[in-house]
Write an enzyme that holds these catalytic residues in place. Structure first.
Site, PDB file in Angstrom:
ATOM      1  N   GLU A 158       0.818  -1.208   0.000  1.00 26.37           N
ATOM      2  CA  GLU A 158       0.000   0.000   0.000  1.00 26.37           C
ATOM      3  C   GLU A 158       0.858   1.266   0.000  1.00 26.37           C
ATOM      4  O   GLU A 158       0.556   2.232  -0.706  1.00 26.37           O
ATOM      5  CB  GLU A 158      -0.944   0.005   1.206  1.00 26.37           C
ATOM      6  CG  GLU A 158      -2.097  -0.971   1.089  1.00 26.37           C
ATOM      7  CD  GLU A 158      -3.116  -0.552   0.034  1.00 26.37           C
ATOM      8  OE1 GLU A 158      -3.055   0.600  -0.443  1.00 26.37           O
ATOM      9  OE2 GLU A 158      -3.983  -1.371  -0.306  1.00 26.37           O
ATOM     10  N   GLU A 161       2.342   1.653  -3.467  1.00 23.55           N
ATOM     11  CA  GLU A 161       1.339   2.035  -4.463  1.00 23.55           C
ATOM     12  C   GLU A 161       0.939   3.501  -4.325  1.00 23.55           C
ATOM     13  O   GLU A 161       0.782   4.206  -5.327  1.00 23.55           O
ATOM     14  CB  GLU A 161       0.100   1.147  -4.333  1.00 23.55           C
ATOM     15  CG  GLU A 161       0.314  -0.284  -4.811  1.00 23.55           C
ATOM     16  CD  GLU A 161      -0.922  -1.154  -4.618  1.00 23.55           C
ATOM     17  OE1 GLU A 161      -0.887  -2.316  -5.045  1.00 23.55           O
ATOM     18  OE2 GLU A 161      -1.925  -0.668  -4.037  1.00 23.55           O
ATOM     19  N   GLU A 162       0.761   3.983  -3.103  1.00 23.41           N
ATOM     20  CA  GLU A 162       0.258   5.332  -2.898  1.00 23.41           C
ATOM     21  C   GLU A 162       1.338   6.400  -3.043  1.00 23.41           C
ATOM     22  O   GLU A 162       1.058   7.508  -3.513  1.00 23.41           O
ATOM     23  CB  GLU A 162      -0.397   5.459  -1.515  1.00 23.41           C
ATOM     24  CG  GLU A 162      -1.695   4.672  -1.383  1.00 23.41           C
ATOM     25  CD  GLU A 162      -2.461   5.020  -0.118  1.00 23.41           C
ATOM     26  OE1 GLU A 162      -1.969   5.867   0.675  1.00 23.41           O
ATOM     27  OE2 GLU A 162      -3.555   4.457   0.073  1.00 23.41           O
TER      28      GLU A 162
END
Length: 274
Positions: A158, A161-162
């Site tokens: 996460e 990805e962010e």
């Protein structure tokens, strides 16, 4: 048993393909196309046999291309248990005893990443979608753990990805339980301490409006972090405790199980355990 002769002269009715489960029931997985009439005959015959054999729960897994059989199964006493993108699982409890079939999954698992650098700065984002869109609130990167994914793996993914930042999982600092959140299900949210392996931010433009390394005190000075008993205030307090080396969370340790050969982890305070 695949075939059965019955007294009314109809011979060799093929039973539905089934395997025994570990709890006295059977699981039917259908793939071949069949019309509802043929399915009804085979289902009635199979249910009679399973009742005579003392079976308990009967599971029928219907792939999406056999959606035409759902109504027939429901009219024979089956109910929905759960659904995935490519199948529907139905279930029926045969004996006149208390139904002990477990409910469908009741929780989803979320993660939040506390990523600090050596300048006492924390990695924060502003969301482009959802309730916080346009609020101006800076928050830690968050997301949902995928099926079959460890907490430690999901939070690394996460963050990458962010924000494009590579991290290493350190430990779980805390977790929160929340109810009636996602289609009436409960939510477990794990706040995770991460170690930054890179520092140049590249935001995911689809979901993230902005991202930056923010001084920890500035993060804690946000109005949303001043609300008593708010999640953000606790995250700020955890960050300060961790920076001052006064707080030890839960790190993963490999464990074995009687029920599966697959590896799993227990999260514990390894420092104080030793």
């Amino acid at each position: 048993m695949d075939q059965l002769t019955i007294e009314d002269g109809v011979e060799n009715i093929q039973l539905l393909p089934a395997i025994n489960d570990d709890h006295g029931g059977v699981v039917v997985e259908l793939n071949e196309h069949m019309d509802p009439t043929n399915f009804l005959i085979r289902l009635k015959t199979s249910m009679s046999q399973w009742t005579l054999q003392g079976k308990k729960g009967v599971w029928i897994k219907l792939p999406i291309h056999l959606v035409n059989l759902v109504e027939t199964a429901v009219k024979e006493g089956f109910c929905y248990h759960h659904a995935e993108p490519d199948y529907l699982m139905l279930v029926n409890w045969i004996p006149e005893t208390t139904n002990t079939i477990p409910a469908n999954a009741t929780h989803r698992v979320g993660v939040g990443a506390v990523v600090l650098n050596d300048k006492r700065e924390i990695l924060v984002v502003q969301e482009k979608n959802g309730r916080l869109r346009g609020s101006g609130i800076w928050k830690i990167p968050t997301g949902i753990v995928e099926e079959g994914e460890e907490i430690s793996e999901g939070v690394i993914r996460e963050v990458q990805e962010e924000t494009g930042i590579d991290t290493e999982f350190v430990e779980v600092l805390a977790f929160r339980q929340w109810h009636k959140v996602f289609f009436g299900k409960s939510d477990l949210f794990f706040v995770c301490m991460m170690r930054a392996l890179s520092f140049d931010i590249q935001i995911q433009e689809l979901e993230i409006e902005a991202a930056q390394w923010m001084p920890l005190e500035e993060f804690g000075a946000q109005p949303s972090a001043q609300v008593e008993e708010s999640l953000m205030k606790y995250i700020y307090r955890l960050c300060k405790a961790k920076v001052n080396k006064d707080y030890t969370g839960f790190s993963p340790q490999l464990v074995t199980s009687f029920f599966s050969d697959k590896p799993s982890h227990i999260y514990l305070n390894a420092r104080d355990l030793n």
